[in-house]
Write an enzyme that holds these catalytic residues in place. Structure first.
Site, PDB file in Angstrom:
ATOM      1  N   ASP A 177     -21.177  -3.391   0.515  1.00 22.37           N
ATOM      2  CA  ASP A 177     -20.614  -2.512   1.542  1.00 22.37           C
ATOM      3  C   ASP A 177     -21.268  -2.876   2.871  1.00 22.37           C
ATOM      4  O   ASP A 177     -22.476  -3.141   2.929  1.00 22.37           O
ATOM      5  CB  ASP A 177     -20.912  -1.041   1.190  1.00 22.37           C
ATOM      6  N   ARG A 238      -5.744  -1.585  -0.933  1.00 25.35           N
ATOM      7  CA  ARG A 238      -4.607  -1.823  -0.048  1.00 25.35           C
ATOM      8  C   ARG A 238      -4.136  -3.263  -0.194  1.00 25.35           C
ATOM      9  O   ARG A 238      -4.948  -4.195  -0.321  1.00 25.35           O
ATOM     10  CB  ARG A 238      -5.017  -1.589   1.423  1.00 25.35           C
ATOM     11  N   GLU A 267       5.391  -2.894   0.925  1.00 26.92           N
ATOM     12  CA  GLU A 267       5.766  -1.853  -0.038  1.00 26.92           C
ATOM     13  C   GLU A 267       7.004  -1.121   0.454  1.00 26.92           C
ATOM     14  O   GLU A 267       7.123  -0.887   1.665  1.00 26.92           O
ATOM     15  CB  GLU A 267       4.604  -0.872  -0.226  1.00 26.92           C
ATOM     16  N   HIS A 286       1.789   1.561  -6.315  1.00 27.09           N
ATOM     17  CA  HIS A 286       0.945   2.384  -5.425  1.00 27.09           C
ATOM     18  C   HIS A 286       0.863   3.815  -5.966  1.00 27.09           C
ATOM     19  O   HIS A 286       1.214   4.788  -5.296  1.00 27.09           O
ATOM     20  CB  HIS A 286       1.501   2.382  -3.991  1.00 27.09           C
ATOM     21  N   ALA A 288      -1.989   5.072  -7.740  1.00 27.23           N
ATOM     22  CA  ALA A 288      -3.337   5.443  -8.168  1.00 27.23           C
ATOM     23  C   ALA A 288      -3.681   6.903  -7.870  1.00 27.23           C
ATOM     24  O   ALA A 288      -4.435   7.541  -8.603  1.00 27.23           O
ATOM     25  CB  ALA A 288      -4.373   4.521  -7.517  1.00 27.23           C
ATOM     26  N   ALA A 289      -3.119   7.440  -6.802  1.00 25.19           N
ATOM     27  CA  ALA A 289      -3.472   8.819  -6.439  1.00 25.19           C
ATOM     28  C   ALA A 289      -2.432   9.828  -6.926  1.00 25.19           C
ATOM     29  O   ALA A 289      -2.528  11.017  -6.630  1.00 25.19           O
ATOM     30  CB  ALA A 289      -3.616   8.929  -4.927  1.00 25.19           C
TER      31      ALA A 289
HETATM   32  N1  LIG Z   1      -4.037   3.078  -4.393  1.00 27.38           N
HETATM   33  C1  LIG Z   1      -4.043   4.270  -3.839  1.00 27.38           C
HETATM   34  O1  LIG Z   1      -3.163   5.096  -4.071  1.00 27.38           O
HETATM   35  C2  LIG Z   1      -5.177   4.648  -2.930  1.00 27.38           C
HETATM   36  C3  LIG Z   1      -5.511   5.995  -2.758  1.00 27.38           C
HETATM   37  C4  LIG Z   1      -6.602   6.329  -1.955  1.00 27.38           C
HETATM   38  C5  LIG Z   1      -7.311   5.347  -1.289  1.00 27.38           C
HETATM   39  N2  LIG Z   1      -6.929   4.052  -1.439  1.00 27.38           N
HETATM   40  C6  LIG Z   1      -7.648   2.985  -0.731  1.00 27.38           C
HETATM   41  O2  LIG Z   1      -8.874   2.726  -1.407  1.00 27.38           O
HETATM   42  C7  LIG Z   1      -9.824   2.170  -0.474  1.00 27.38           C
HETATM   43  C8  LIG Z   1     -11.152   2.894  -0.591  1.00 27.38           C
HETATM   44  O3  LIG Z   1     -10.968   4.264  -0.318  1.00 27.38           O
HETATM   45  P1  LIG Z   1     -12.207   5.292  -0.271  1.00 27.38           P
HETATM   46  O4  LIG Z   1     -11.642   6.652  -0.287  1.00 27.38           O
HETATM   47  O5  LIG Z   1     -13.236   4.901  -1.268  1.00 27.38           O
HETATM   48  O6  LIG Z   1     -12.708   4.957   1.201  1.00 27.38           O
HETATM   49  P2  LIG Z   1     -14.154   5.231   1.825  1.00 27.38           P
HETATM   50  O7  LIG Z   1     -13.927   5.289   3.295  1.00 27.38           O
HETATM   51  O8  LIG Z   1     -14.839   6.354   1.159  1.00 27.38           O
HETATM   52  O9  LIG Z   1     -14.942   3.887   1.459  1.00 27.38           O
HETATM   53  C9  LIG Z   1     -14.768   2.671   2.123  1.00 27.38           C
HETATM   54  C10 LIG Z   1     -16.105   1.955   2.158  1.00 27.38           C
HETATM   55  O10 LIG Z   1     -15.908   0.697   2.803  1.00 27.38           O
HETATM   56  C11 LIG Z   1     -17.011   0.467   3.693  1.00 27.38           C
HETATM   57  N3  LIG Z   1     -16.565  -0.421   4.771  1.00 27.38           N
HETATM   58  C12 LIG Z   1     -15.930  -0.090   5.928  1.00 27.38           C
HETATM   59  N4  LIG Z   1     -15.653  -1.207   6.642  1.00 27.38           N
HETATM   60  C13 LIG Z   1     -16.125  -2.244   5.906  1.00 27.38           C
HETATM   61  C14 LIG Z   1     -16.135  -3.649   6.111  1.00 27.38           C
HETATM   62  N5  LIG Z   1     -15.586  -4.204   7.205  1.00 27.38           N
HETATM   63  N6  LIG Z   1     -16.698  -4.434   5.160  1.00 27.38           N
HETATM   64  C15 LIG Z   1     -17.261  -3.879   4.062  1.00 27.38           C
HETATM   65  N7  LIG Z   1     -17.295  -2.546   3.818  1.00 27.38           N
HETATM   66  C16 LIG Z   1     -16.718  -1.751   4.727  1.00 27.38           C
HETATM   67  C17 LIG Z   1     -17.426   1.829   4.203  1.00 27.38           C
HETATM   68  O11 LIG Z   1     -18.785   1.820   4.575  1.00 27.38           O
HETATM   69  C18 LIG Z   1     -17.172   2.709   2.973  1.00 27.38           C
HETATM   70  O12 LIG Z   1     -18.331   2.861   2.183  1.00 27.38           O
HETATM   71  C19 LIG Z   1      -9.148   2.283   0.902  1.00 27.38           C
HETATM   72  O13 LIG Z   1      -8.528   1.053   1.211  1.00 27.38           O
HETATM   73  C20 LIG Z   1      -8.067   3.330   0.698  1.00 27.38           C
HETATM   74  O14 LIG Z   1      -6.996   3.196   1.600  1.00 27.38           O
HETATM   75  C21 LIG Z   1      -5.902   3.678  -2.253  1.00 27.38           C
END
Ligand SMILES: NC(=O)c1ccc[n+]([C@@H]2O[C@H](COP(=O)([O-])OP(=O)(O)OC[C@H]3O[C@@H](n4cnc5c(N)ncnc54)[C@H](O)[C@@H]3O)[C@@H](O)[C@H]2O)c1
Length: 319
Positions: A177, A238, A267, A286, A288-289
């Site tokens: 991270d 994503r 998508e 898409h 997962a949620a």
């Molecule tokens: N598939 C789905 O239906 C679904 C649902 C919810 C979220 N998501 C996606 O899942 C992913 C994670 O979501 P989350 O809720 O855990 O988010 P979050 O914001 O809690 O976690 C993201 C993490 O990435 C880190 N980060 C930010 N910029 C970064 C970079 N440039 N390089 C490395 N690390 C970096 C942040 O410090 C953070 O810890 C997101 O892309 C979100 O859009 C997908």
């Protein structure tokens, strides 16, 4: 006083799965315009509906300057989810529109599907299911998770839940991270390492980064080439994080044993998406949620954020 205001809900399934949040709006005297299309709304569809709205509970449709210009009363976009890559947050700010999300509210659902996909890929569950249903008795041999090294790219809300849930499987977990939460990592027995180490040393790579300019195509021909031969790759974050052509190449060459993908560069994914031409991939739309629990929690959170903004009680912080 917030009665008489209008909220547009572009997130789908609102009437069916968000009855409590609908009631919150109705009890406060709000008019609700719902998305009856069952999919993200197009610009033309938004154009017909945004002229008089005060707020939006936004799904994954595009919210940018072209929409802000024709929504003069719009004050807040409450994103029905976490990722705000479909919203031009900077421009929204310029138009005086606050953007909020439901951080963490769907994390459990996504973490559970991530692990479901991981096990499905390793044990060939979808092809086995299909084969039995077709009257065959193919008994594809799979891989076990125990003793494997799982690498997580991004260690936010979802990734931390994945790590906690995986701890019962006897795996070694490491994560990368940019802004590492060392306290959480220590509690969950996760080693924080570089992205290169994750790619080079993991038997399974789970991608859970946010979609930003700097993370676009984070997984590309070079990064897939760095992965272990025969590794598994899971993306529930994503689509924009992955160069799909490069992923297709890594799957067809056998570099990767298999992948499981919930999200796509475009998508809804088109039927001629290159990923659908390979057999060693599991795909979900898409989803997962998509759980009843998430709809309830995210519905209530997004509605409350809007009401709080207009009542000025605890106005939510914008992104
Ligand atoms: N598939 C789905 O239906 C679904 C649902 C919810 C979220 N998501 C996606 O899942 C992913 C994670 O979501 P989350 O809720 O855990 O988010 P979050 O914001 O809690 O976690 C993201 C993490 O990435 C880190 N980060 C930010 N910029 C970064 C970079 N440039 N390089 C490395 N690390 C970096 C942040 O410090 C953070 O810890 C997101 O892309 C979100 O859009 C997908």
């Amino acid at each position: 006083m917030t009665a008489g205001r209008t909220v547009l809900v572009t997130a789908t399934n609102y009437s069916k799965l968000c009855t409590e949040s609908k009631k919150l709006f109705q009890d406060s005297g709000w008019k609700i315009i719902e998305n009856g299309f069952g999919r993200p709304m197009t610009f033309d569809e938004l154009q017909d509906r945004v002229g008089d709205i005060d707020a939006v509970v936004a799904g994954v449709d595009t919210w940018d300057e072209s929409v802000f210009k024709i929504a003069p009363k719009l004050k807040i976009i409450s994103r029905f989810g976490v990722g705000v890559d479909n919203i031009d947050v900077e421009t929204a700010r310029r138009f005086g529109i606050k953007v909020t999300n439901a951080a963490g509210r769907n994390a459990n659902a996504v973490a559970e599907l991530t692990i479901g996909l991981l096990l499905s890929a390793m044990r060939n569950i979808p092809p086995l299911h299909q084969s039995v249903r077709q009257g065959n008795w193919d008994r594809f041999v799979g891989d076990e998770l125990i003793g494997r090294k799982v690498g997580i790219l991004g260690f936010g809300a979802i990734a931390q839940k994945v790590a906690r849930k995986l701890s019962g499987f006897g795996v070694e977990i490491h994560a990368y991270d940019k802004y590492p939460n060392l306290e959480a990592a220590q509690k969950l027995n996760v080693a924080m390492v570089s992205a290169e180490t994750i790619l080079q040393d993991s038997d399974i790579v789970c991608l859970l980064l946010p979609s930003l300019k700097e993370t676009h195509h984070f997984m590309n021909a070079q990064t897939f080439a760095m992965m272990k031969d025969g590794a598994y790759f899971i993306n529930t974050a994503r689509g924009a994080l992955v160069d799909e052509k490069a992923l297709q190449g890594a799957l067809t060459s056998g570099k990767l044993r298999a992948a499981a993908i919930d999200v796509y560069e475009v998508e809804p994914a088109a039927v001629d998406n290159p990923l659908f031409q390979v057999s060693n991939i599991i795909t979900t739309p898409h989803t997962a949620a998509e759980t009843y629990e998430t709809y309830r929690a995210v519905g209530l959170h997004t509605a409350q954020a809007i009401l709080d903004e207009f009542e000025g009680v605890h106005p939510p912080k914008g992104l």
